[in-house]
Design a protein around this motif. Structure first.
Motif, PDB file in Angstrom:
ATOM      1  N   UNK A   1       0.842  -1.206   0.000  1.00  0.00           N
ATOM      2  CA  UNK A   1       0.000   0.000   0.000  1.00  0.00           C
ATOM      3  C   UNK A   1       0.873   1.252   0.000  1.00  0.00           C
ATOM      4  N   UNK A   2       0.599   2.167  -0.917  1.00  0.00           N
ATOM      5  CA  UNK A   2       1.388   3.398  -1.023  1.00  0.00           C
ATOM      6  C   UNK A   2       0.634   4.587  -0.435  1.00  0.00           C
ATOM      7  N   UNK A   3       1.403   5.501   0.151  1.00  0.00           N
ATOM      8  CA  UNK A   3       0.831   6.753   0.637  1.00  0.00           C
ATOM      9  C   UNK A   3       1.211   7.823  -0.380  1.00  0.00           C
ATOM     10  N   UNK A   4       0.219   8.422  -1.033  1.00  0.00           N
ATOM     11  CA  UNK A   4       0.522   9.356  -2.111  1.00  0.00           C
ATOM     12  C   UNK A   4       1.241  10.605  -1.628  1.00  0.00           C
ATOM     13  N   UNK A   5       0.752  11.201  -0.532  1.00  0.00           N
ATOM     14  CA  UNK A   5       1.383  12.435  -0.043  1.00  0.00           C
ATOM     15  C   UNK A   5       0.947  12.688   1.386  1.00  0.00           C
ATOM     16  N   UNK A   6       1.915  13.032   2.241  1.00  0.00           N
ATOM     17  CA  UNK A   6       1.581  13.430   3.605  1.00  0.00           C
ATOM     18  C   UNK A   6       2.617  14.442   4.084  1.00  0.00           C
ATOM     19  N   UNK A 140      16.717   6.667  -4.804  1.00  0.00           N
ATOM     20  CA  UNK A 140      15.264   6.781  -4.670  1.00  0.00           C
ATOM     21  C   UNK A 140      14.843   7.229  -3.278  1.00  0.00           C
ATOM     22  N   UNK A 141      15.723   7.053  -2.290  1.00  0.00           N
ATOM     23  CA  UNK A 141      15.403   7.495  -0.928  1.00  0.00           C
ATOM     24  C   UNK A 141      15.182   9.003  -0.905  1.00  0.00           C
ATOM     25  N   UNK A 142      15.961   9.723  -1.692  1.00  0.00           N
ATOM     26  CA  UNK A 142      15.845  11.183  -1.736  1.00  0.00           C
ATOM     27  C   UNK A 142      14.608  11.634  -2.521  1.00  0.00           C
ATOM     28  N   UNK A 143      14.124  10.773  -3.407  1.00  0.00           N
ATOM     29  CA  UNK A 143      13.032  11.155  -4.301  1.00  0.00           C
ATOM     30  C   UNK A 143      11.649  11.078  -3.653  1.00  0.00           C
ATOM     31  N   UNK A 144      11.592  10.525  -2.445  1.00  0.00           N
ATOM     32  CA  UNK A 144      10.278  10.382  -1.803  1.00  0.00           C
ATOM     33  C   UNK A 144       9.830  11.680  -1.136  1.00  0.00           C
ATOM     34  N   UNK A 145      10.667  12.708  -1.166  1.00  0.00           N
ATOM     35  CA  UNK A 145      10.295  13.979  -0.556  1.00  0.00           C
ATOM     36  C   UNK A 145       9.774  14.948  -1.607  1.00  0.00           C
ATOM     37  N   UNK A 146       8.659  15.577  -1.284  1.00  0.00           N
ATOM     38  CA  UNK A 146       8.131  16.671  -2.092  1.00  0.00           C
ATOM     39  C   UNK A 146       8.408  17.968  -1.350  1.00  0.00           C
ATOM     40  N   UNK A 147       8.908  18.941  -2.053  1.00  0.00           N
ATOM     41  CA  UNK A 147       9.183  20.244  -1.443  1.00  0.00           C
ATOM     42  C   UNK A 147       8.056  21.197  -1.813  1.00  0.00           C
ATOM     43  N   UNK A 148       7.334  21.675  -0.789  1.00  0.00           N
ATOM     44  CA  UNK A 148       6.258  22.629  -1.014  1.00  0.00           C
ATOM     45  C   UNK A 148       5.278  22.121  -2.077  1.00  0.00           C
ATOM     46  N   UNK A 149       4.990  20.814  -2.031  1.00  0.00           N
ATOM     47  CA  UNK A 149       4.047  20.134  -2.923  1.00  0.00           C
ATOM     48  C   UNK A 149       4.530  20.047  -4.375  1.00  0.00           C
ATOM     49  N   UNK A 150       5.775  20.430  -4.634  1.00  0.00           N
ATOM     50  CA  UNK A 150       6.311  20.308  -5.986  1.00  0.00           C
ATOM     51  C   UNK A 150       7.431  19.278  -5.965  1.00  0.00           C
ATOM     52  N   UNK A 151       7.569  18.532  -7.031  1.00  0.00           N
ATOM     53  CA  UNK A 151       8.606  17.507  -7.096  1.00  0.00           C
ATOM     54  C   UNK A 151       9.933  18.190  -7.407  1.00  0.00           C
ATOM     55  N   UNK A 152      10.808  18.218  -6.421  1.00  0.00           N
ATOM     56  CA  UNK A 152      12.143  18.786  -6.604  1.00  0.00           C
ATOM     57  C   UNK A 152      13.169  17.805  -6.062  1.00  0.00           C
ATOM     58  N   UNK A 153      14.358  17.830  -6.616  1.00  0.00           N
ATOM     59  CA  UNK A 153      15.433  17.038  -6.050  1.00  0.00           C
ATOM     60  C   UNK A 153      15.883  17.672  -4.742  1.00  0.00           C
ATOM     61  N   UNK A 178       7.399  20.398   3.818  1.00  0.00           N
ATOM     62  CA  UNK A 178       7.995  19.252   3.138  1.00  0.00           C
ATOM     63  C   UNK A 178       7.063  18.061   3.305  1.00  0.00           C
ATOM     64  N   UNK A 179       6.968  17.238   2.260  1.00  0.00           N
ATOM     65  CA  UNK A 179       6.022  16.133   2.230  1.00  0.00           C
ATOM     66  C   UNK A 179       6.737  14.830   1.907  1.00  0.00           C
ATOM     67  N   UNK A 180       6.204  13.735   2.443  1.00  0.00           N
ATOM     68  CA  UNK A 180       6.545  12.406   1.954  1.00  0.00           C
ATOM     69  C   UNK A 180       5.623  12.102   0.786  1.00  0.00           C
ATOM     70  N   UNK A 181       6.132  11.389  -0.211  1.00  0.00           N
ATOM     71  CA  UNK A 181       5.262  10.989  -1.314  1.00  0.00           C
ATOM     72  C   UNK A 181       5.568   9.553  -1.733  1.00  0.00           C
ATOM     73  N   UNK A 182       4.487   8.816  -1.996  1.00  0.00           N
ATOM     74  CA  UNK A 182       4.575   7.466  -2.553  1.00  0.00           C
ATOM     75  C   UNK A 182       5.481   6.529  -1.768  1.00  0.00           C
ATOM     76  N   UNK A 183       5.301   6.509  -0.450  1.00  0.00           N
ATOM     77  CA  UNK A 183       6.029   5.565   0.376  1.00  0.00           C
ATOM     78  C   UNK A 183       5.172   4.340   0.663  1.00  0.00           C
ATOM     79  N   UNK A 184       5.804   3.176   0.660  1.00  0.00           N
ATOM     80  CA  UNK A 184       5.113   1.963   1.082  1.00  0.00           C
ATOM     81  C   UNK A 184       5.078   1.938   2.608  1.00  0.00           C
TER      82      UNK A 184
END
Length: 248
Positions: A1-6, A140-153, A178-184
């Motif tokens: 189960x994935x969490x889209x954004x939190x 990919x560990x770094x890619x699970x973070x969304x910055x201010x709801x935008x996908x940034x490295x 800062x948000x988590x995105x698409x984590x199992x």
């Protein structure tokens, strides 16, 4: 189960709520207050319902709460029956949880500690990935973070007080969210373990420990801020080096 954004602090509030709930269930069970333990188990289910539960409890027990407040104001002990004693304990624990959770947000949480917490949570995920196999690629560990709801490295840089996440850092005002995105669920558990291992360390300890890591040491210059720390250098270091808090 994935969490889209939190949002980061919403996630912390949720795991802290679960932690407090389980603590009180076990505590009251241990001291043989089974009624209170069962009440918590049945009524404190989800964080999103917690404030409504508290409001409802206040309305239903208005006279008792008024009596308890008068006791404090007048510094005079009052006699309570068994049911009132149980309800007073429930009320006290809910107020404690509510006050604690209200403080955990982007405005109140110390930003220096926040940046160190995220840095070391990532270091934990990197170091433990060979055992937990949470991510196929370390990048990919770094890619699970969304910055201010935008996908940034994620972009880390070296400050005097340790690594700072440049994407969210604001010098004299609140950081961006800062948000988590698409984590199992398994990936969340890895970060949850790191959070609970780290949360009680003081800011000076977190700063000093971050100063001991090569990714910061190799790029920090006193006369220059925003010297970039490469993600690959963080990966290279923590694949081989245990984060300071792992043994505790």
């Amino acid at each position: 189960m994935n969490h889209n954004k939190i949002e980061f602090f919403k996630w912390i509030r949720e795991i802290e709520f679960k932690n407090w709930k389980n603590y009180y269930i076990d505590y009251f069970k241990k001291i043989k207050d089974e009624n209170i333990s069962n009440w918590i188990k049945e009524n404190l289910n989800l964080l999103k319902d917690f404030k409504n539960t508290l409001t409802k409890f206040k309305k239903e027990n208005f006279e008792l709460i008024k009596k308890l407040e008068n006791q404090i104001d007048n510094n005079k002990k009052i006699n309570l029956n068994k049911d009132e004693k149980e309800k007073s304990k429930i009320y006290e624990l809910m107020i404690s949880i509510n006050e604690y959770l209200d403080f955990i947000n982007n405005e109140n949480y110390n930003k220096v500690k926040k940046h160190k917490m995220i840095y070391f949570m990532i270091s934990f995920a990197i170091y433990k990935n060979k055992s937990y196999l949470g991510w196929e690629k370390y990048e990919d560990i770094f890619k699970i973070f969304l910055i201010d709801e935008k996908k940034e490295n994620m972009e880390w840089c070296a400050f005097e007080n340790g690594p700072i996440l440049k994407n969210i850092y604001r010098w004299n005002k609140f950081d961006k969210e800062i948000y988590f995105s698409n984590l199992t669920n398994d990936q969340f558990k890895i970060f949850e373990s790191a959070y609970f291992l780290l949360k009680n360390y003081t800011i000076p300890i977190l700063i000093n420990k971050s100063h001991e890591t090569d990714p910061w040491k190799k790029v920090f210059k006193e006369e220059s801020y925003y010297k970039k720390i490469k993600n690959e250098d963080i990966i290279k270091y923590f694949k081989k080096n245990k984060p300071f808090f792992v043994n505790f």
